[in-house]
Write a protein that holds these residues in place. Structure first.
Motif, PDB file in Angstrom:
ATOM      1  N   VAL A 232      -5.276  -5.495  28.302  1.00  0.00           N
ATOM      2  CA  VAL A 232      -5.992  -6.480  29.124  1.00  0.00           C
ATOM      3  C   VAL A 232      -6.711  -7.490  28.240  1.00  0.00           C
ATOM      4  N   ALA A 233      -7.397  -6.989  27.195  1.00  0.00           N
ATOM      5  CA  ALA A 233      -8.113  -7.887  26.282  1.00  0.00           C
ATOM      6  C   ALA A 233      -7.151  -8.858  25.610  1.00  0.00           C
ATOM      7  N   GLY A 234      -5.964  -8.360  25.249  1.00  0.00           N
ATOM      8  CA  GLY A 234      -4.970  -9.239  24.647  1.00  0.00           C
ATOM      9  C   GLY A 234      -4.501 -10.310  25.608  1.00  0.00           C
ATOM     10  N   GLY A 235      -4.325  -9.960  26.885  1.00  0.00           N
ATOM     11  CA  GLY A 235      -3.924 -10.946  27.883  1.00  0.00           C
ATOM     12  C   GLY A 235      -4.964 -12.029  28.064  1.00  0.00           C
ATOM     13  N   LEU A 236      -6.236 -11.639  28.101  1.00  0.00           N
ATOM     14  CA  LEU A 236      -7.306 -12.623  28.247  1.00  0.00           C
ATOM     15  C   LEU A 236      -7.398 -13.519  27.011  1.00  0.00           C
ATOM     16  N   ARG A 237      -7.249 -12.921  25.817  1.00  0.00           N
ATOM     17  CA  ARG A 237      -7.309 -13.722  24.593  1.00  0.00           C
ATOM     18  C   ARG A 237      -6.165 -14.722  24.521  1.00  0.00           C
ATOM     19  N   LEU A 238      -4.999 -14.323  25.027  1.00  0.00           N
ATOM     20  CA  LEU A 238      -3.846 -15.219  24.993  1.00  0.00           C
ATOM     21  C   LEU A 238      -4.129 -16.501  25.758  1.00  0.00           C
ATOM     22  N   GLY A 239      -4.747 -16.366  26.956  1.00  0.00           N
ATOM     23  CA  GLY A 239      -5.090 -17.559  27.717  1.00  0.00           C
ATOM     24  C   GLY A 239      -6.095 -18.436  27.002  1.00  0.00           C
ATOM     25  N   GLY A 240      -6.922 -17.825  26.153  1.00  0.00           N
ATOM     26  CA  GLY A 240      -7.918 -18.604  25.450  1.00  0.00           C
ATOM     27  C   GLY A 240      -7.376 -19.324  24.231  1.00  0.00           C
ATOM     28  N   ARG A 241      -6.368 -18.732  23.563  1.00  0.00           N
ATOM     29  CA  ARG A 241      -5.940 -19.314  22.296  1.00  0.00           C
ATOM     30  C   ARG A 241      -4.663 -20.143  22.390  1.00  0.00           C
ATOM     31  N   ASP A 242      -3.889 -19.982  23.462  1.00  0.00           N
ATOM     32  CA  ASP A 242      -2.624 -20.690  23.581  1.00  0.00           C
ATOM     33  C   ASP A 242      -2.764 -21.792  24.633  1.00  0.00           C
ATOM     34  N   ALA A 243      -2.629 -23.040  24.208  1.00  0.00           N
ATOM     35  CA  ALA A 243      -2.886 -24.165  25.113  1.00  0.00           C
ATOM     36  C   ALA A 243      -1.894 -24.211  26.264  1.00  0.00           C
ATOM     37  N   LEU A 244      -0.621 -23.883  26.008  1.00  0.00           N
ATOM     38  CA  LEU A 244       0.364 -23.951  27.080  1.00  0.00           C
ATOM     39  C   LEU A 244       0.089 -22.878  28.132  1.00  0.00           C
ATOM     40  N   VAL A 245      -0.204 -21.646  27.691  1.00  0.00           N
ATOM     41  CA  VAL A 245      -0.540 -20.586  28.649  1.00  0.00           C
ATOM     42  C   VAL A 245      -1.805 -20.960  29.409  1.00  0.00           C
ATOM     43  N   ARG A 246      -2.754 -21.587  28.725  1.00  0.00           N
ATOM     44  CA  ARG A 246      -3.988 -22.005  29.393  1.00  0.00           C
ATOM     45  C   ARG A 246      -3.683 -23.016  30.497  1.00  0.00           C
ATOM     46  N   ARG A 247      -2.749 -23.932  30.253  1.00  0.00           N
ATOM     47  CA  ARG A 247      -2.379 -24.899  31.294  1.00  0.00           C
ATOM     48  C   ARG A 247      -1.730 -24.200  32.479  1.00  0.00           C
ATOM     49  N   VAL A 248      -0.914 -23.191  32.199  1.00  0.00           N
ATOM     50  CA  VAL A 248      -0.306 -22.435  33.302  1.00  0.00           C
ATOM     51  C   VAL A 248      -1.376 -21.767  34.149  1.00  0.00           C
ATOM     52  N   LEU A 249      -2.373 -21.153  33.482  1.00  0.00           N
ATOM     53  CA  LEU A 249      -3.431 -20.465  34.222  1.00  0.00           C
ATOM     54  C   LEU A 249      -4.281 -21.449  35.018  1.00  0.00           C
ATOM     55  N   LEU A 250      -4.604 -22.597  34.432  1.00  0.00           N
ATOM     56  CA  LEU A 250      -5.380 -23.603  35.158  1.00  0.00           C
ATOM     57  C   LEU A 250      -4.575 -24.193  36.311  1.00  0.00           C
ATOM     58  N   SER A 251      -3.265 -24.307  36.139  1.00  0.00           N
ATOM     59  CA  SER A 251      -2.415 -24.768  37.244  1.00  0.00           C
ATOM     60  C   SER A 251      -2.418 -23.764  38.385  1.00  0.00           C
ATOM     61  N   ALA A 252      -2.411 -22.461  38.045  1.00  0.00           N
ATOM     62  CA  ALA A 252      -2.500 -21.432  39.074  1.00  0.00           C
ATOM     63  C   ALA A 252      -3.829 -21.543  39.828  1.00  0.00           C
ATOM     64  N   ALA A 253      -4.911 -21.830  39.097  1.00  0.00           N
ATOM     65  CA  ALA A 253      -6.206 -22.002  39.754  1.00  0.00           C
ATOM     66  C   ALA A 253      -6.183 -23.205  40.693  1.00  0.00           C
ATOM     67  N   GLY A 254      -5.570 -24.305  40.259  1.00  0.00           N
ATOM     68  CA  GLY A 254      -5.459 -25.470  41.134  1.00  0.00           C
ATOM     69  C   GLY A 254      -4.641 -25.172  42.377  1.00  0.00           C
ATOM     70  N   ALA A 255      -3.547 -24.420  42.203  1.00  0.00           N
ATOM     71  CA  ALA A 255      -2.722 -24.050  43.355  1.00  0.00           C
ATOM     72  C   ALA A 255      -3.492 -23.134  44.298  1.00  0.00           C
ATOM     73  N   GLY A 256      -4.294 -22.212  43.741  1.00  0.00           N
ATOM     74  CA  GLY A 256      -5.097 -21.341  44.594  1.00  0.00           C
ATOM     75  C   GLY A 256      -6.080 -22.130  45.433  1.00  0.00           C
ATOM     76  N   SER A 257      -6.723 -23.132  44.839  1.00  0.00           N
ATOM     77  CA  SER A 257      -7.649 -23.977  45.589  1.00  0.00           C
ATOM     78  C   SER A 257      -6.935 -24.702  46.725  1.00  0.00           C
ATOM     79  N   ALA A 258      -5.765 -25.251  46.420  1.00  0.00           N
ATOM     80  CA  ALA A 258      -5.021 -25.991  47.429  1.00  0.00           C
ATOM     81  C   ALA A 258      -4.579 -25.087  48.580  1.00  0.00           C
ATOM     82  N   LEU A 259      -4.011 -23.924  48.239  1.00  0.00           N
ATOM     83  CA  LEU A 259      -3.523 -23.022  49.288  1.00  0.00           C
ATOM     84  C   LEU A 259      -4.672 -22.483  50.128  1.00  0.00           C
ATOM     85  N   ALA A 260      -5.843 -22.250  49.521  1.00  0.00           N
ATOM     86  CA  ALA A 260      -6.987 -21.765  50.290  1.00  0.00           C
ATOM     87  C   ALA A 260      -7.401 -22.784  51.337  1.00  0.00           C
TER      88      ALA A 260
END
Length: 451
Positions: A232-260
């Protein structure tokens, strides 16, 4: 390589798993709130049940993703089916508030268990057969398309079954009387979903023996539980250190806001359009079915969108931009009446799901090339958690805003911001694939210098 299926066989089984898992969920969409009301629950109590679902899913999201990475994909997937089976039976037949609340919590556990193992199994299998550079987008698109199609069909069937039972000469009343009120017409879609869950669990158990996973180190349950925190810690660190994965996660957050925003505000809007809650509920079921169908079409077209756009990143930008445009169109027509605004609103609704469907497989294909097999399901769980948490926050904020365009524009702004994250990225080289053994190869920097 013995026992590992060809990519085409893995794709077919991945699609089958998506259909069998999500069809029961679709069957609950139309009747669930009405069933809980029929059992005598107040709106506050129903909100508590949904809170139990959301909190359970949020709490278990990362640990279950880590369990899948450590213990194995399909065993966790089968556990998700068992949890959903118990949840559907409890909610369909339960009469006491604690039974219904427990059922919703189990449904949340099933949701957490399911977020990642099937897709991670598919990607692992293709990588084991064809190497880490294998083409993933087509299979991911077909899985997403199958999920949306299952939700669309389930929503339509779940809304129609209680209505059809009411057409017969007292058929629904006889069913309720014969079971002493245990089975109501609104319970039937959930019981049908439970039957499908049995088929899902059996299919998953069959896959456990017929299609072994790519080799992983042997693990006991105690060792697996000890390995979860590090995963789990490795998964969280990956989102913090990899810019492309971070964009994917932020895109998921944007989609969650829209769908809500869409899911919160559309039922009231359809009721206002038809003039009655009952007819508004029927219209909402039809509209939700059409939305899932648009999502299925968008997912199916995701590989074509990437080819036409020139890269997966440009395809994500176009898809999320189209979805944001749909939400802004819904906001612009929120205070207007008449046929014209209604048609524009329906077009915007379809664009939200079409654009999101086209973006999703391209986002995930990019992420899978950055994440190794040892953390793949965890990364998918982090993505799911980002979507759920943003949906919960945005839904709460939107419910406090005055009626009209503003709540819709909130979701549209979040999705537009997610789309802009991908602007100017399409001309760069694709990310380097992750190594099969879970170790990441040297990363190709796809970010601008200022990111």
């Amino acid at each position: 390589m013995s026992g590992i299926p060809e990519p085409s066989a893995a794709r077919r089984r991945y699609v089958a798993v998506c259909v069998l898992f999500w069809l029961p969920i679709g069957l609950t969409i139309a009747p669930l709130i009405l069933l809980l009301t029929e059992r005598g629950m107040t709106l506050v109590a129903i909100a508590g049940c949904f809170a139990a679902h959301s909190l359970t899913a949020a709490v278990l999201e990362l640990p279950t993703g880590g369990l899948s990475d450590v213990l194995g994909r399909r065993a966790v997937l089968a556990a998700a089916g068992v949890a959903n089976l118990a949840a559907l039976v409890l909610v369909a037949l339960g009469t006491a508030p604690w039974q219904l609340g427990l059922g919703m919590a189990l449904m949340g556990a099933g949701r957490a268990l399911s977020s990642g193992p099937a897709e991670a199994w598919y990607v692992d299998t293709v990588h084991a057969r064809s190497g880490p550079g294998a083409e993933l987008r087509t299979g991911l698109a077909r899985g997403a398309s199958a999920t949306s199609a299952a939700l669309a069909g389930g929503t339509l069937l779940g809304g129609a079954l209680p209505w059809l039972l009411g057409l017969g000469p007292g058929l629904g009343e006889r069913l309720s009387g014969a079971t002493s009120g245990l089975v109501l017409p609104l319970s039937v879609p959930l019981l049908l979903g439970a039957a499908v869950e049995v088929a899902f669990v059996l299919y998953a158990l069959y896959a456990l023996t017929a299609l072994p996973e790519p080799p992983r180190p042997p693990a006991t349950l105690r060792g697996a539980l000890r390995g979860i925190p590090a995963t789990v810690a490795g998964g969280l660190r990956l989102g913090g250190r990899d810019a492309l994965v971070r964009r994917v996660l932020l895109s998921a957050a944007g989609a969650g806001s829209a769908l809500a925003v869409v899911e919160l505000l559309t039922p009231g809007r359809t009721a206002a359009l038809t003039g009655a809650p009952e007819s508004g509920a029927v219209l909402f079921a039809l509209l939700a079915c059409a939305g899932f169908a648009c999502s299925a079409v968008g997912s199916h077209l995701a590989p074509l969108a990437a080819r036409l756009a020139g890269s997966g990143e440009r395809a994500v930008l176009i898809g999320l931009g189209a979805a944001a445009g749909g939400l802004l169109l819904l906001g612009a027509t929120a205070a207007a009446g008449g046929v014209g605004p209604a048609v524009l609103a329906a077009t915007g609704f379809g664009l939200v799901y079409l654009g999101r469907g086209a973006a999703g497989p391209n986002e995930n294909e990019l992420m899978h090339r950055r994440v190794g097999g040892s953390g793949r399901a965890t990364a998918l769980s982090v993505q799911s958690l980002a979507l759920q948490l943003s949906a919960a926050v945005t839904g709460s904020v939107a419910s406090l805003l005055p009626p009209g365009p503003l709540p819709w524009l909130l979701g549209g702004a979040a999705l537009l911001a997610a789309a802009l994250l991908w602007s100017g990225r399409g001309g760069r080289r694709p990310p380097a694939p992750a190594a099969d053994d879970g170790r990441r190869v040297p990363r190709v920097d796809v970010c601008s210098a200022g990111e």
